[in-house]
Every structure is written in C-alpha cells, then in structure tokens.
Motif scaffolding. Structure first.
Motif, PDB file in Angstrom:
ATOM      1  N   ASP A  42       0.779  -0.725  -0.539  1.00  0.00           N
ATOM      2  CA  ASP A  42      -0.186  -0.131   0.151  1.00  0.00           C
ATOM      3  C   ASP A  42       0.596   1.686   0.038  1.00  0.00           C
ATOM      4  N   LEU A  43       0.908   2.133  -0.826  1.00  0.00           N
ATOM      5  CA  LEU A  43       1.938   3.194  -1.230  1.00  0.00           C
ATOM      6  C   LEU A  43       1.225   4.216  -0.077  1.00  0.00           C
ATOM      7  N   THR A  44       0.582   4.439   1.103  1.00  0.00           N
ATOM      8  CA  THR A  44       0.209   5.168   1.624  1.00  0.00           C
ATOM      9  C   THR A  44       0.503   4.302   3.153  1.00  0.00           C
ATOM     10  N   SER A  45       0.953   3.203   2.979  1.00  0.00           N
ATOM     11  CA  SER A  45       0.740   2.716   4.462  1.00  0.00           C
ATOM     12  C   SER A  45       1.872   2.777   5.290  1.00  0.00           C
ATOM     13  N   PHE A 233     -15.836   4.191 -18.227  1.00  0.00           N
ATOM     14  CA  PHE A 233     -15.294   4.905 -16.933  1.00  0.00           C
ATOM     15  C   PHE A 233     -15.462   6.508 -17.418  1.00  0.00           C
ATOM     16  N   TYR A 252      -8.539  -0.616 -11.248  1.00  0.00           N
ATOM     17  CA  TYR A 252      -7.790   0.532 -11.037  1.00  0.00           C
ATOM     18  C   TYR A 252      -7.764   1.586 -10.294  1.00  0.00           C
ATOM     19  N   ASP A 253     -10.012   1.429  -9.448  1.00  0.00           N
ATOM     20  CA  ASP A 253     -10.070   2.221  -8.336  1.00  0.00           C
ATOM     21  C   ASP A 253      -8.592   1.610  -6.657  1.00  0.00           C
ATOM     22  N   PHE A 256      -5.146   2.965  -7.942  1.00  0.00           N
ATOM     23  CA  PHE A 256      -4.550   4.325  -7.896  1.00  0.00           C
ATOM     24  C   PHE A 256      -5.471   5.152  -7.157  1.00  0.00           C
ATOM     25  N   ASN A 257      -6.506   4.536  -6.934  1.00  0.00           N
ATOM     26  CA  ASN A 257      -7.269   5.738  -5.240  1.00  0.00           C
ATOM     27  C   ASN A 257      -7.378   5.383  -4.023  1.00  0.00           C
ATOM     28  N   LYS A 258      -6.944   3.656  -3.755  1.00  0.00           N
ATOM     29  CA  LYS A 258      -7.045   3.169  -2.840  1.00  0.00           C
ATOM     30  C   LYS A 258      -5.309   3.281  -2.526  1.00  0.00           C
ATOM     31  N   TYR A 259      -4.265   2.702  -3.663  1.00  0.00           N
ATOM     32  CA  TYR A 259      -3.430   2.670  -3.644  1.00  0.00           C
ATOM     33  C   TYR A 259      -2.519   1.615  -2.683  1.00  0.00           C
ATOM     34  N   ARG A 260      -3.736   0.480  -2.957  1.00  0.00           N
ATOM     35  CA  ARG A 260      -3.603  -0.719  -2.482  1.00  0.00           C
ATOM     36  C   ARG A 260      -3.021  -1.996  -3.946  1.00  0.00           C
TER      37      ARG A 260
ATOM     38  N   ASN B  77      -2.848  10.233  -8.417  1.00  0.00           N
ATOM     39  CA  ASN B  77      -1.326   8.953  -8.605  1.00  0.00           C
ATOM     40  C   ASN B  77      -0.169   9.089  -9.577  1.00  0.00           C
ATOM     41  N   MET B  84       7.385  10.049  -4.634  1.00  0.00           N
ATOM     42  CA  MET B  84       7.844   8.433  -4.018  1.00  0.00           C
ATOM     43  C   MET B  84       8.722   7.650  -4.795  1.00  0.00           C
ATOM     44  N   ARG B 101      -4.033  11.116   3.541  1.00  0.00           N
ATOM     45  CA  ARG B 101      -3.773   9.911   2.832  1.00  0.00           C
ATOM     46  C   ARG B 101      -2.015  10.275   2.369  1.00  0.00           C
ATOM     47  N   ARG B 104       0.963  10.618   5.154  1.00  0.00           N
ATOM     48  CA  ARG B 104       1.372   9.091   5.592  1.00  0.00           C
ATOM     49  C   ARG B 104       2.192   8.494   4.320  1.00  0.00           C
ATOM     50  N   ALA B 105       2.315   8.768   3.321  1.00  0.00           N
ATOM     51  CA  ALA B 105       2.898   7.885   2.638  1.00  0.00           C
ATOM     52  C   ALA B 105       4.368   8.594   2.632  1.00  0.00           C
ATOM     53  N   GLU B 384     -11.571   5.588   1.120  1.00  0.00           N
ATOM     54  CA  GLU B 384     -13.093   4.479   0.963  1.00  0.00           C
ATOM     55  C   GLU B 384     -14.418   5.139   1.278  1.00  0.00           C
ATOM     56  N   ASN B 425      -1.545  -1.618   8.776  1.00  0.00           N
ATOM     57  CA  ASN B 425      -0.076  -0.789   9.530  1.00  0.00           C
ATOM     58  C   ASN B 425      -0.364  -1.058  11.031  1.00  0.00           C
TER      59      ASN B 425
END
Lengths: 291, 427
Positions: A42-45, A233, A252-253, A256-260, B77, B84, B101, B104-105, B384, B425
């Motif tokens: 996860d990019l933001t984890s 889309f 995609y979501d 690129f939106n949840k970054y998972r 994106n 990063m 968010r 946190r990145a 989310e 996390n």
C-alpha cells in the motif's frame, strides 16, 4: 554472398530492440505483478512490503465489490460478444454481396474505430444525455417519453454495449470480409451444381472455411469485453449504483485511488485466470462444433 | 565530408549533454533554478494561475516556474508515484481533505518555516480550522491557498421573473428551508404536458450536496473514538431531506436525469448547490445573469462543506530548490486575490477583507460561509469513505433504499476498511 551465419547474426540484431522492449515492458511487469499479488503493498501504508501468501486472493473472493464487478463484466461480455460476432459477420456477408459502393460503406464502418475511446465515449454520452441528448430529442419529437439511457441501472450497461458495437464493429467486419474473399469460389460452384441452398452454402462452406478467423474474432472480442474500461469510465464512471463497474475499473480504483497495489495485482491475476479459462473453453467448443 | 559533419554534430551534442548533466539541472543559458509546479486546474482557473506564474517568472529572473496541469482523477496517482520515487515536482497542490493520506505516504515536506512575521505569511491571517488542516503533529505541511465551499448558485433573470426580489429590485435568495421550498415552487415552470421547462432546483454532485447538509443537521462521519458513525440521526435527516425533495415532493429532476449544472447553464434550472470554483465556467457565458448566495439553512443551523488547495513541497528538495519553491509559495499566497478571481475564496483573511475581493459577487457571498463551513473528515481512508457515501446517497435518491438502511451498509463497509487498514498498518 553472405554466409548463413552472418545473415542470422544480422537478423538477430534487428530482433534485439523488440526483444528488449518485450522483456522490459511485457515480461518484467508480468513477473512484477505476479510477485506483487502475493504481497501487501500500500503506497500510503507505514509498513514495508511484505509477503502475505494467498491473503489478497482470499480477500478478493470475499469482497462484495469484486463479486459485483465480476458479474458486471460477465454480463457485459455475454451481451456484447455474440452481438459483435453475429453483426460483424452479417455485415461482412452483406458487404461481400454489394456490387456498388462497397468501399464507401467499408470506410464508413471502419471510421468509428478510428476514434479514441475517450472521444467516442464523449460523443455517445451526449447522444444518450437524459435531458439534452440526441436520442431523446428524437423521442420527444415523436411525442414519446424521454429515456434516461445512462441513468437507469437496467439500461446503462446495454447502452454502453450499443456504443461499443458502433465503435468496434468496423474492424472485425473488415477482417471477416477479407477472410470471406479467401474462401475458394470453386467450393460454392461445386455445391451449387449439387443443388445446395443458400443456407447450406453458409453452414457447410462459408462458416467452416472461416473457422480460424471466427475463432480469432470470438477470442479477441471476449478479451476486449473482459477488459472493458474506457467506455464505462468515461460514460458512467461505473454508475449508476456500480451497475457498470467492471473488473478493470475495480483494479484501477484499488490501485490508483486506494493505492493498494498488492490487492489490485491479485484481482488482475484473477481476471487473467477468468479470461484464460473462457478463451480455452471457447476454442475447444468452437473446434469441436465445427469438426 | 558528410560523415565529418555528422561526427562534429555528434561531438557537439555529446558535449552539450555533458554540460547540461553537470550543471545541476539549471538552464544552460541562464542557470535559473527550475521549479516544477503540478496541479489539477485544467479549467479557466488554470489559465488564471498561468498568468500569476508568468508574473512571478518576470519578477524573479533567477527562477523558472513551469506548471503542469492534469485532471484531478489522474493527478494524485501521478503525483504519488512520481514523488515517492523522488521524481515528483518541487511544488504541488494537495486538497486539505487528501493531505492525511499523502502525508502518511511520507513525501510531503515540512513548511513550518514559511509561517511567521518575516515570511509574510502570518498564522493569524488564517482561521484556526483552516490552518488545522495542514497541521500534522508539530509540522505544517502546506500553505492553504484558498477555500472552496459549496454555496447556492441562482439564475438572476428567473428570480426576477418569479418576483423573488428585495424592495430595491435585487434578487432575493432563500435563507431558510421554508423559503427554499417555496422559491423552488415559484421558480419552476411546468409545460402543458406536465414536463418541466424550468426546474426550480437541482441536485448536482450528490455526495457534495449531502456533505453540505450534514453539518446543518449536526451530522458527522466518525465518533469520538474514530469509529465510523454514518448512521447518526443528523446524517439520516440530511439524506432524508435530499430524498424527499426528489422523490416525494418531486421538486428536483429525477435521479436518472443529469440536468444539474448543464441545466443551470442552459437556464433550465434556477438554483443549485455547487462549489465556488464553478463560477469560472459561468464567466465565459454571455447573456447569462447569475449570482451566488449561501446555502440556505435547511437544518437546525447554517452549514456547508468546503475544502482548500494547499501548496506543498517535496520533503527531499535541495536547499536551492527549497529556497526557490518557498519563494514561489509565498508569492502565490500573497497574490491569491488574482487566483480568487478565477473562482476561489482566498484562505487569507486579509485578502478576503480587501475591497477588491468584495467586488467579486459570488466569491464574496461564498466567503461568508467560512465561519460555519466544515472540512471533510481527516482520514487517510477518505476515498473509501466517500465511495460509500456516494453509494448510500445514490441508493436513496434512486428510491432503492431508505436513508438509514443505506447509511448502515455504508457504515459497515467503512468500518471494514478501517479495520483492514489498522491491521495492515500495525507496527
């Protein structure tokens, strides 16, 4: 005269650029995605990337959004693939029979496919507009009630199917027309001497002779249907109420939106698996039915 | 002869490339410090910003700012991935609501030193709730450039034609729920076939419309312990009002229609809730008379939702890049009136109090909402959350579900996402 070895070496040199790009842009991403599918990235984890085994796949199979997106994708494929194959085959047959203007019609059919999917989607979004769209203008002019083509859950996906047919039929028709013209004329002549009807000519000569090309069209249109993204889309953004959110939009979501990225990669592999199974089944069925 | 010429050209190119590589990224000719500035202002606002940048470049010959605009959908994106990997722009825009968010990145730099009397950006020039958006622990991670609340856009001609005017003849926007509903009825025009030629009001961006009403009903998204609380009575009341207006009172276009903003531009919708940034779209229209007002008080108290564009820098800038970037940010903050003209409310109180700003009718009207405006909740899982809100609002407006049930489902899904995020996390 150059020796065979020199020629081979020279040929290899020409292949190297493509080979390198194939490895860098196809093989490497596939390997990377395969590894990614088994990791949590996860990019933001705050956590570093780590191996999670089949957790991502287990999560996907339990995820209601994955199940819903799979249903939408399958429904889209079921709607579009038969229509695509039948219509393009029918158009090709019609074009073959045309004495005049065949090239003009062929060009017109091919024209929509030259639009980028974004452009095509924007044009059709306006055709379908509930208040000010072209289709509803025609309906209103005839005194009929306007239809919210993209706003109603039951209509949105079929409306996108119609747009996709308009967009994609030309290319398949041209391929099928080219294949039709390769069918040896003497087969028809012999059959007609034996008193074969038009239907018999179609089912006993044309279709069997076209088998490899038809298989190609079925396979490519199925792959395209399972990967539908641009149209949904741009035209509905997956709505209304996720009724047009397919698997690629879910990927995609997620990525690129949840970054998972890890979870998104696992869904990508599940999609690949689904497509592979369906393509193999189609190939076997088509081959058996014609044999 | 030809080979010689090509060889010389090749050597020249090689030398120039080497010089360029070892010149530290600055321009070969002027040795300017290059600052790349990314944002999602693809509309008329972007053109206004280009003009501000042109002025900055003129006044600061040692810096060359270049702006790259892309649609917000893809912007984050690209920003995330490039920043990063250390290849991101020096300066970039992040919405206040998206900051948790992005922070946190780990790529958003600390700009606390930009706030102080010597920099020209005084913390006292911002409301505390605006500054709180960029505060993470002891760090300030951005400079709020503007505020863009949801407000009420009105068609002036339709208001006057319906007799909704003050004694001086100026149009009178609704301020209470009763006035709002009465005005919708007066403004709508129904044809002989029962079709609406003009709608008195239309919902636009459903989620934002809902979030604008939530504070009016004392709604919230999370409880004191950080657990999702979408099913609180305030949220249910706000969503019930939206559904009733559409499905029971039939005072808005149906859910399937997308009359919204397009209808307003075409004079087929008299009022709607939208962000202040949409004024840029109206400025290009001729023969269209409009005005802005505050969102009427539908619930127990005035309220609306808003967000801010925050100017941020990458955490890993060189001292030279950082100095240039900070100078640019200070300039933008100081000149945010020029930016406001494109359809924003400046974040700085001193600029909002200027006479020139008060002449911007829509922006000034919307700025009066700042005292009671609320930001979206601060959560790294905003996507989310809003995804679930989107679906809940849609289900209600389409008449598929009652508000409480739709919000319950959304609440459960947000809770699952938070739980998963917590697990992932764990440190």
């Amino acid at each position: 005269m150059k020796s065979l070895r020199t020629q081979t070496r020279l040929a290899n040199l020409f292949v190297i650029p493509y080979g390198m790009s194939f490895v860098v842009f196809i093989i490497c991403p596939i390997v990377f995605a395969a590894v990614l599918a088994f990791t949590q990235l996860d990019l933001t984890s705050r956590q570093h990337v780590h191996f999670v085994g089949f957790d991502n796949f287990r999560e996907a199979l339990k995820d209601p959004y994955f199940v819903q997106a799979t249903q939408v994708t399958c429904l889209y494929s079921v709607l579009i693939v038969p229509a695509f194959v039948i219509l393009s085959f029918g158009l090709a047959l019609g074009l073959q029979g045309m004495a005049f203007g065949r090239n003009t019609v062929r060009g017109m059919l091919f024209l929509p496919g030259m639009f980028n999917v974004v452009v095509a989607s924007i044009i059709w979004r306006w055709f379908y507009d509930g208040e000010f769209g072209f289709f509803n203008y025609l309906l209103k002019r005839e005194g009929l009630t306007p239809i919210h083509w993209l706003g109603e859950k039951t209509l949105a996906l079929p409306s996108i199917v119609v747009m996709s047919l308009w967009w994609g039929l030309g290319g398949a028709t041209i391929i099928l027309l080219a294949a039709l013209e390769q069918v040896p004329i003497h087969l028809y002549e012999a059959a007609m001497i034996d008193g074969a009807t038009s239907r018999k000519l179609l089912t006993k000569i044309t279709i069997p002779q076209m088998r490899p090309v038809l298989l190609f069209i079925v396979v490519t249109s199925t792959i395209g249907a399972f990967q539908v993204f641009g149209q949904t889309f741009m035209m509905t953004n997956g709505g209304p109420d996720r009724s047009t959110t397919g698997l690629v939009q879910l990927i995609y979501d997620t990525a690129f939106n949840k970054y998972r990225l890890g979870y998104a990669a696992s869904i990508s592999w599940l999609l690949f698996f689904m497509i592979s199974v369906i393509i193999i089944a189609q190939a076997l069925l088509l081959r058996r039915s014609i044999d | 002869m030809r080979i010689n010429f090509l060889s010389v050209l090749f050597v020249i190119c090689l030398v120039l490339t080497g010089v360029k590589l070892f010149s530290g990224g600055g321009s070969l000719v002027s040795r300017k410090t290059e600052v790349s500035f990314w944002n999602g202002w693809t509309g008329p606002d972007g053109i206004a910003m280009l003009e501000v940048i042109r002025q900055f470049n003129e006044e600061n010959p040692d810096i060359e700012v270049s702006m790259q605009r892309m649609a917000w959908d893809t912007y984050y994106n690209k920003l995330m991935v490039s920043a990063m990997s250390g290849r991101g722009p020096q300066v970039f825009v992040i919405h206040a609501s998206t900051l948790p968010r992005m922070v946190r990145a780990g790529y958003v730099g600390d700009v606390s030193d930009l706030f102080g009397p010597s920099t020209g950006i005084s913390p006292s020039d911002f409301e505390s709730k605006v500054l709180d958006q960029v505060k993470f622990g002891n760090q300030m991670v951005g400079v709020p450039l503007d505020i863009h609340p949801q407000g009420l856009y009105c068609n002036r001609d339709l208001f006057v034609a319906a007799g909704l005017t003050n004694p001086d003849g100026s149009p009178k926007p609704p301020t209470t729920k009763d006035e709002f509903i009465a005005d919708i009825r007066k403004l709508q025009k129904i044809g002989p076939t029962g079709d609406h030629d003009v709608w008195g009001f239309s919902w636009t961006f459903w989620r934002n419309n809902f979030m604008a009403l939530v504070p009016q009903f004392h709604g919230r998204y999370f409880d004191e312990n950080g657990k999702p609380d979408l099913i609180n009575p305030g949220n249910v009341a706000a969503l019930t009002f939206m559904g009733d207006l559409m499905n029971h009172l039939k005072l808005t276009p149906p859910a399937e229609s997308n009359a919204g903003w397009t209808g307003f531009r075409q004079k087929k919708v008299a009022m709607l809730f939208e962000g202040v940034y949409m004024v840029g779209d109206l400025q290009s229209l001729t023969d269209f008379h409009y005005f802005g007002a505050q969102v009427p008080k539908i619930g127990d108290q005035p309220g609306t939702v808003g967000d801010s564009h925050c100017l941020c820098i990458r955490a890993d800038l060189s001292p030279k890049e950082r100095e240039a970037s900070e100078r640019f940010i200070k300039y933008l903050s100081k000149h945010s009136l020029a930016w406001a003209k494109a359809g924003q409310v400046p974040a700085r109180i001193s600029i909002r109090n200027s006479e020139e700003f008060k002449k911007l009718q829509v922006q000034y009207a919307y700025s009066k909402e700042v005292p009671y405006m609320v930001y979206p909740p601060r959560t790294p899982l905003l996507f989310e959350l809003i995804q679930e809100i989107d679906q809940a609002v849609e289900r209600v407006l389409r008449g598929d579900m009652p508000p409480k049930k739709a919000l319950e489902i959304a609440n459960g899904n947000v809770a699952s996402a938070i739980e998963r995020d917590k697990q992932e996390n764990k440190t």
